[in-house]
Motif scaffolding. Structure first.
Motif, mmCIF file in Angstrom:
data_model
loop_
_atom_site.group_PDB
_atom_site.id
_atom_site.type_symbol
_atom_site.label_atom_id
_atom_site.label_comp_id
_atom_site.label_asym_id
_atom_site.label_seq_id
_atom_site.Cartn_x
_atom_site.Cartn_y
_atom_site.Cartn_z
ATOM 1 N N LEU A 282 0.465 -1.195 0.461
ATOM 2 C CA LEU A 282 -0.482 0.058 -0.252
ATOM 3 C C LEU A 282 1.084 1.225 0.092
ATOM 4 O O LEU A 282 0.451 2.347 -0.720
ATOM 5 N N ALA A 285 2.601 1.485 -3.520
ATOM 6 C CA ALA A 285 1.678 2.199 -5.003
ATOM 7 C C ALA A 285 0.791 3.085 -3.962
ATOM 8 O O ALA A 285 1.045 4.133 -5.078
ATOM 9 N N GLN A 286 0.992 4.203 -3.003
ATOM 10 C CA GLN A 286 0.308 5.239 -2.855
ATOM 11 C C GLN A 286 2.080 6.234 -2.947
ATOM 12 O O GLN A 286 1.685 7.597 -3.342
ATOM 13 N N ASN A 289 2.233 5.798 -6.774
ATOM 14 C CA ASN A 289 0.506 6.241 -7.810
ATOM 15 C C ASN A 289 1.089 4.983 -9.200
ATOM 16 O O ASN A 289 0.470 5.116 -10.006
ATOM 17 N N LEU A 293 -4.288 -2.424 -7.424
ATOM 18 C CA LEU A 293 -3.231 -2.997 -6.690
ATOM 19 C C LEU A 293 -4.464 -3.577 -5.798
ATOM 20 O O LEU A 293 -5.285 -3.053 -5.517
ATOM 21 N N TYR A 329 -6.351 2.314 -0.223
ATOM 22 C CA TYR A 329 -5.547 2.876 -1.242
ATOM 23 C C TYR A 329 -6.626 3.646 -2.364
ATOM 24 O O TYR A 329 -7.299 2.943 -3.131
#
Length: 338
Positions: A282, A285-286, A289, A293, A329
């Motif tokens: 997570l 991914a944050q 971008n 996910l 997310y």
């Protein structure tokens, strides 16, 4: 009952017409295409755990939605019945069965689904259909049956290993994207610890096909005894580099065109992926971008109470804990100006 969009001759003709235009596809070595302005999946779509009606006491999707806030599910798997005819698991019809009921249930609760074509086992449409035109028609049949906003091509095993099937898939998806403006296309495939084999990515770039997320599955890759969160990030960095090199993207563009599809709990080869590993994914991914996910599967997102590996994670957890982590997310932030 959710409104269903019937397959029409017009839609099929559009797919075939679009495919005819592929004769003009760029040759190998031509300047790569750039991602569309809306290449990243919409935030609500970025997190869509796999839900499989074929085993594992499939959970009620509304129960999961209410408990976690997730709105989308990747519904597995559309396969071949031995011909170029799409059916759920290669045996259940598109209409009138449990899978259509799942689509209607999710939509009635304010969500939506992404049908997934392929998977590890079973007869693949990508192999059973004899041409790109036929394969595009099979994809179109499912798109029209449910009025879809997105599809997932989970290309594994012999379908991935065959250059002929890879090219057929690429050409069919070019036709489908032209016939269905705005449709999101996710490509999901295996990976090594340092990133995936690049043959499909390079083949797509050479043909001028862009997808909304090149998504790796960082598990079943000899990660036993290692930190699977960190190992997954390492593989995702390899994916980013592969996409960047194939398409000539910037780092930001490449990250926004990639994703991760993990597995929760104990994997098929004995690796252990914990909720903390999902928190690592997570955060990654944050930070970057990512377009997608997700994980296999929500069927397993439960503590074990005498169930098998198809219905629980085999690790200590609260019900739906893995889904709750990834539901944090919100999808890729607004794309920076190029």
């Amino acid at each position: 009952m959710t409104t269903r969009i019937p397959r029409t001759a017009l839609a099929t003709a559009a797919a075939v017409a679009a495919l005819a235009g592929l004769a003009q596809a760029p040759a190998a070595g031509a300047a790569p295409a750039t991602p569309q302005a809306d290449a990243a999946a919409a935030p609500a779509m970025a997190v869509a755990p796999y839900l499989y009606n074929g085993w594992g006491s499939p959970p009620d999707p509304k129960t999961v939605m209410d408990a976690t806030g997730v709105k989308w599910f990747t519904l597995a798997f559309v396969l071949s019945n031995g011909t170029c005819d799409p059916q759920w698991d290669g045996s259940r019809p598109l209409s009138g069965g449990v899978d259509e009921g799942t689509v209607e249930s999710v939509r009635a609760a304010g969500g939506d689904v992404i049908p997934s074509f392929g998977g590890w086992s079973g007869n693949k449409l990508e192999s059973s259909c004899s041409s790109a035109q036929e394969l595009a028609g099979a994809y179109q049949k499912v798109i029209d049956a449910y009025g879809l906003k997105a599809i997932d091509i989970d290309i594994e095993a012999e379908a991935y290993d065959s250059p002929e099937v890879q090219q057929r898939t690429v050409d069919a998806l070019k036709a489908v994207k032209e016939a269905n403006p705005g449709l999101k296309v996710f490509m999901t495939f295996g990976t090594g610890q340092d990133g995936p084999d690049t043959s499909l990515i390079n083949r797509a770039a050479e043909a001028g096909l862009t997808v909304d997320s090149w998504t790796i599955m960082p598990f079943n890759f000899d990660g036993n005894g290692q930190n699977m969160g960190e190992l997954s990030v390492r593989a995702a960095e390899g994916l980013k580099t592969a996409v960047k090199d194939a398409y000539g993207y910037s780092d930001d563009e490449a990250y926004r065109s990639t994703g991760i599809s993990s597995m929760n709990g104990v994997t098929d080869v004995g690796e252990t992926i914990t909720p903390d590993d999902f928190r690592t994914l997570l955060g990654y991914a944050q930070e970057h971008n990512l377009a997608r996910l997700t994980f296999w599967s929500v069927n397993r997102d439960r503590p074990c109470e005498g169930g098998g590996a198809d219905s629980c994670s085999e690790v200590p957890q609260e019900p739906w804990e893995f889904t709750k982590v990834l539901a944090g997310y919100e999808g890729p932030a607004q794309e920076s100006a190029r």
